[in-house]
Design a protein around this motif. Sequence first.
Motif, PDB file in Angstrom:
ATOM      1  N   ALA A  65       0.884  -1.278  -0.056  1.00  7.77           N
ATOM      2  CA  ALA A  65       0.058  -0.024   0.018  1.00  7.77           C
ATOM      3  C   ALA A  65       1.031   1.251  -0.113  1.00  7.77           C
ATOM      4  N   GLY A  66       2.115   1.141   0.199  1.00  9.20           N
ATOM      5  CA  GLY A  66       2.938   2.404   0.305  1.00  9.20           C
ATOM      6  C   GLY A  66       3.004   3.479  -1.056  1.00  9.20           C
ATOM      7  N   VAL A  67       3.251   2.730  -2.266  1.00  7.48           N
ATOM      8  CA  VAL A  67       3.063   3.650  -3.242  1.00  7.48           C
ATOM      9  C   VAL A  67       1.539   3.968  -3.494  1.00  7.48           C
ATOM     10  N   PRO A  68       0.626   3.102  -3.637  1.00 15.02           N
ATOM     11  CA  PRO A  68      -0.804   3.914  -3.801  1.00 15.02           C
ATOM     12  C   PRO A  68      -1.193   4.927  -2.800  1.00 15.02           C
ATOM     13  N   ARG A  69      -0.544   4.785  -1.594  1.00 11.11           N
ATOM     14  CA  ARG A  69      -1.216   5.893  -0.427  1.00 11.11           C
ATOM     15  C   ARG A  69      -0.438   7.158  -0.855  1.00 11.11           C
ATOM     16  N   LEU A  70       0.800   6.999  -1.453  1.00 13.68           N
ATOM     17  CA  LEU A  70       1.647   8.402  -1.772  1.00 13.68           C
ATOM     18  C   LEU A  70       0.906   9.019  -2.900  1.00 13.68           C
ATOM     19  N   VAL A  71       0.289   7.983  -3.835  1.00 15.67           N
ATOM     20  CA  VAL A  71      -0.277   8.436  -4.929  1.00 15.67           C
ATOM     21  C   VAL A  71      -1.457   9.289  -4.473  1.00 15.67           C
ATOM     22  N   PHE A  72      -2.357   8.800  -3.578  1.00 12.03           N
ATOM     23  CA  PHE A  72      -3.402   9.427  -3.246  1.00 12.03           C
ATOM     24  C   PHE A  72      -2.902  10.870  -2.480  1.00 12.03           C
ATOM     25  N   LEU A  73      -1.832  10.955  -1.910  1.00 13.58           N
ATOM     26  CA  LEU A  73      -1.530  12.192  -1.166  1.00 13.58           C
ATOM     27  C   LEU A  73      -1.068  13.103  -2.143  1.00 13.58           C
ATOM     28  N   LEU A  74      -0.559  12.819  -3.322  1.00 12.61           N
ATOM     29  CA  LEU A  74      -0.135  13.605  -4.236  1.00 12.61           C
ATOM     30  C   LEU A  74      -1.152  14.005  -5.533  1.00 12.61           C
ATOM     31  N   ALA A  75      -1.944  13.065  -5.561  1.00 11.97           N
ATOM     32  CA  ALA A  75      -2.816  13.167  -6.919  1.00 11.97           C
ATOM     33  C   ALA A  75      -3.509  14.447  -7.063  1.00 11.97           C
ATOM     34  N   PRO A  76      -4.231  15.150  -6.163  1.00 13.69           N
ATOM     35  CA  PRO A  76      -4.706  16.488  -6.189  1.00 13.69           C
ATOM     36  C   PRO A  76      -3.891  17.656  -6.880  1.00 13.69           C
ATOM     37  N   LEU A  77      -2.688  17.537  -6.236  1.00 10.80           N
ATOM     38  CA  LEU A  77      -1.495  18.519  -6.904  1.00 10.80           C
ATOM     39  C   LEU A  77      -1.232  18.330  -8.537  1.00 10.80           C
ATOM     40  N   ALA A  78      -1.605  17.372  -9.066  1.00  9.26           N
ATOM     41  CA  ALA A  78      -1.593  17.136 -10.604  1.00  9.26           C
ATOM     42  C   ALA A  78      -2.366  18.247 -11.273  1.00  9.26           C
ATOM     43  N   PHE A  79      -3.480  18.737 -10.667  1.00 10.71           N
ATOM     44  CA  PHE A  79      -4.294  19.664 -11.451  1.00 10.71           C
ATOM     45  C   PHE A  79      -3.907  21.061 -10.915  1.00 10.71           C
ATOM     46  N   LEU A  80      -3.660  21.203  -9.407  1.00  9.04           N
ATOM     47  CA  LEU A  80      -3.353  22.556  -8.972  1.00  9.04           C
ATOM     48  C   LEU A  80      -1.909  23.071  -9.436  1.00  9.04           C
ATOM     49  N   LEU A  81      -1.085  22.167  -9.567  1.00  8.44           N
ATOM     50  CA  LEU A  81       0.383  22.561  -9.635  1.00  8.44           C
ATOM     51  C   LEU A  81       0.541  22.549 -11.337  1.00  8.44           C
ATOM     52  N   LEU A  82       0.120  21.382 -11.811  1.00 10.21           N
ATOM     53  CA  LEU A  82       0.393  21.022 -13.279  1.00 10.21           C
ATOM     54  C   LEU A  82      -0.606  21.418 -14.392  1.00 10.21           C
ATOM     55  N   HIS A  83      -1.641  21.402 -13.887  1.00 10.76           N
ATOM     56  CA  HIS A  83      -3.104  21.620 -14.447  1.00 10.76           C
ATOM     57  C   HIS A  83      -3.373  20.453 -15.420  1.00 10.76           C
ATOM     58  N   ALA A  84      -3.107  19.494 -14.715  1.00 11.20           N
ATOM     59  CA  ALA A  84      -3.457  18.040 -15.545  1.00 11.20           C
ATOM     60  C   ALA A  84      -4.518  17.633 -14.939  1.00 11.20           C
ATOM     61  N   TYR A  85      -5.437  17.094 -15.972  1.00 13.79           N
ATOM     62  CA  TYR A  85      -6.863  16.610 -15.587  1.00 13.79           C
ATOM     63  C   TYR A  85      -6.528  15.083 -15.174  1.00 13.79           C
ATOM     64  N   ILE A  86      -6.439  14.702 -14.177  1.00 16.35           N
ATOM     65  CA  ILE A  86      -6.499  13.295 -14.135  1.00 16.35           C
ATOM     66  C   ILE A  86      -7.522  12.414 -13.787  1.00 16.35           C
ATOM     67  N   ILE A  87      -8.735  13.197 -13.587  1.00 21.54           N
ATOM     68  CA  ILE A  87      -9.996  12.750 -13.582  1.00 21.54           C
ATOM     69  C   ILE A  87     -10.648  13.630 -14.517  1.00 21.54           C
ATOM     70  N   TYR A  88     -10.946  13.162 -15.781  1.00 21.12           N
ATOM     71  CA  TYR A  88     -11.430  14.100 -16.917  1.00 21.12           C
ATOM     72  C   TYR A  88     -13.079  14.087 -16.850  1.00 21.12           C
ATOM     73  N   ALA A  89     -13.612  14.705 -16.040  1.00 22.52           N
ATOM     74  CA  ALA A  89     -15.023  14.907 -15.694  1.00 22.52           C
ATOM     75  C   ALA A  89     -15.383  15.878 -14.839  1.00 22.52           C
ATOM     76  N   PRO A  90     -16.755  16.236 -15.260  1.00 17.65           N
ATOM     77  CA  PRO A  90     -17.406  17.468 -14.318  1.00 17.65           C
ATOM     78  C   PRO A  90     -17.127  17.344 -12.724  1.00 17.65           C
ATOM     79  N   ALA A  91     -17.062  18.332 -12.140  1.00 21.26           N
ATOM     80  CA  ALA A  91     -16.898  18.472 -10.485  1.00 21.26           C
ATOM     81  C   ALA A  91     -17.998  17.571 -10.146  1.00 21.26           C
ATOM     82  N   ILE A  92     -19.301  18.158 -10.440  1.00 21.83           N
ATOM     83  CA  ILE A  92     -20.581  17.465  -9.994  1.00 21.83           C
ATOM     84  C   ILE A  92     -20.582  15.992 -10.047  1.00 21.83           C
ATOM     85  N   LEU A  93     -20.344  15.569 -11.222  1.00 21.01           N
ATOM     86  CA  LEU A  93     -20.311  14.301 -11.285  1.00 21.01           C
ATOM     87  C   LEU A  93     -19.231  13.372 -10.769  1.00 21.01           C
TER      88      LEU A  93
END
Length: 862
Positions: A526-554
């Motif tokens: 679980a080490g690598v997946p947990r680190l991914v979850f802790l860093l995943a939202p930064l992909a959009f905020l820092l890199l403007h990458a859409y890691i989940i390509y869907a509307p926010a409400i959906l």
Amino acid sequence: MLSPARAYAALRRRGSSRVTALWLTGWQLLAWLLLRLEQPAWRYLLNARGLAHLEHRAPRPGDPLRYLIQGGWLLLVRPRPERGVSIRTWLRKGLAWLRRRREQQQRWLRSRLFRSLAGSVSAPRAVRSRAWWRERGRSKRRLTIWVILGLALMLALLGVTQPFDYTAQLLFVVVLWSLAMVVRRLPGRFPTLLMIVLSVLISCRYLWWRYSSTLNWNDGLDLALGLTLLLAETYSWLILLLGYVQTCWPLKRPPAPLPADTRLWPSVDLMIPTYNEPLSVVRTTVYAALGIDWPADKLNIYILDDGRRMDFRRFAEEAGVGYIARTDNRHAKAGNLNHALKQTSGELVAIFDCDHVPVRSFLQLTAGGFLQDPRLALVQTPHHFFSPDPVERNLGLFRRSPNEGELFYGLVQDGNDMWNATFFCGSCALLRRSALEEIGGIAVETVTEDAHTALRLHRRGWNSAYMRIPQAAGLATESLSAHVGQRIRWARGMAQIFRIDNPLLGKGLTLFQRLCYANAMLHFLAGVPRLVFLLAPLAFLLLHAYIIYAPAILLLLYVLPHMMHSSLTAARMQGRYRRTFWGEVYETVLAWYIARPTMVALLAPSKGAFNVTAKGGLMEQAQFDWRIARPYLVLALLNLAGLGLGVWRFIYGPAAEQGTVVVTSLWVLYNLLIIGAAVAIAAETRQVRQSPRVRMRLPATLRLPGGHLYSGVLLDYSDGGVAIRVPGVAALTTGSEVSLLLRRGEREHVFPGVVSRSHDHVLGIHFARLSREQRIDFVQCTFARADAWLDWLEPRRERPLQSLLEVFAVGGRGYARLWRFLPRRLRFACEPLLALLRWLGSFLPRWPQARTDSEQREWTAL
């Protein structure tokens, strides 16, 4: 209730200023005129000190908003008193009535059928007819079950894959959530299984949506980062499903009785391996082992000393136990045990780590199964700890909340037992010698020799059993670094087993045994997946990458139901053994440190050495473990940077992205609080007792030098002394000689000591001059009692929302502790930011504090 005039007078007497008293009295007057304060929920607030953080100070400009937030919180969150019978109660009664009616109809039909058969045919033919009808009924039931399962699977597949628009998805979520909320309090296993089905359905639908609709195939960066997150989510989904299979039906095995004739009982070799632990730790275990209820001619106790120490040899001779040493330390603990197996000959082998103190009933509860089942190779009991681990000590959770291992030993092992897949855990276990000899002894190929040994036993067709009653207790790791080091060894070893002896492959295991072993081994990846979850939202905020390509409400309509159902089901199944959301805290603490060893072990399983976990150490003063906390601090800084950039994107970015920015920022805030909980654990508190005190209420008697006896209650004990409450005794000076009288069975034992402290009828007694026989008796009267470790935790009802708030509170406390240990210059530079955060925190709602008895008397006397 109080009139406003009396409330004003009471506030003035309690030290409030005139302005503050007028301000609060005005609010109370408004409530007194407009609200129904005679209702029970409002009386709860009247009996509290007030609205928590809004009392006893001058008014401030933000107070109207604070009152609005606090009042709304208390109205919405404070549970109202139940009125009459709830819908859940009516539903439970209705289901019970239907069950009784069905059983009555079945009994009536069977009786009518058998009577008609008995009256028309001869007795042998009637018996054959009954058997034929029974077999036919079974066949029909099997066919019906398979048809229902097939239809249910088709409906589930349709529910998982059918695309919905926003309204349909919302309706689908509301219906399933309402069903889960109705059945979550119903007793029995069927509601639990139904909640598992609902959780699996929602989670599978979420994962299907993620794979089919949320990847941006037109952008390389979006696709790469999105696939990384999706693989981490797939891993978590797989662990969720395997966990449900593993724990859906705990066996709760009762002890197997022993024959009355003790001559039929098997002989036992009890082995205590040790390497570098101090004699003070091993001595207590040996003394407790000497008191185990078993025929003396059928029990042999051995100290297996890999340290080859003369003082241990002398102690073994004095205690009357065996001593076995070897010339090298090849294969560490596994090699030590295998060497001892060649020197001994008992039918059964009991293994205890040198700090695990067995209770007297250990063999009575575990050995009976070996006589009933000739293919039983292992009986494992829980690893229980009477000292706090670093998480419990640093967060103040000891004996108030289940520790990290409680889930495994309380639920997972019991679930494994259902599938004949109980793991050997290296200690507190009883094994059959012939089974060990058949597989070549304890496994030596990995650093987790215990689990690997159990896997080999199961491959050879041997059975296992788990007894969930604690039959021993030991010392937990003292420092966070030692705790992390121990988990690194476990993670590396399980990855090694998965690589060189994969339970999913090879012969000898049933399907469910394979799944149980696979879940245990995959869990440590679980080490690598947990680190991914802790860093995943930064992909959009820092890199403007859409890691989940869907509307926010959906995203909310799919993610929140998945999280809520899994949390609610976990609370139903695991609430007694682990608080909801605390698993993420434990994973975050270990994620950075187990990620690399597990990946290396998968690629090169021969690398990595066995390390012994240190026990019995001290920590003279509070400190912050900067080395262990360094990864948490880096993760916290990255998430803070992402949060700051998220605020900038919300203000200056495109309006169409504001919803995505809000959802992603909430994800970052959640991660920050989880990381803060890990930071809180890194702030080590003092540990100044060499021998931890065990809180336990036992009847005891105090004898004074003059011969007077006083009945009392033993409050706690340790190797060196006790605390006893004696209501009738006069105050004794420090250094006074007294005697403590404790009973063990029909015998009463006397232990001389001196008073080390005396306060409010509670005496601290220090034992300095006990003989060896008296020390043995004391250990057997306290640590080795058969009921010593029962009812250990305080009972508490699990509430997922409350657990989430507790995790958030601990996360905030972690940053406060970090602030306390920061260098002074850095604290001065950060003071404006802290003031801003403190001001924002003043708007958060809080629970009202209960009044003290004196305050309540003053408040109600007016």
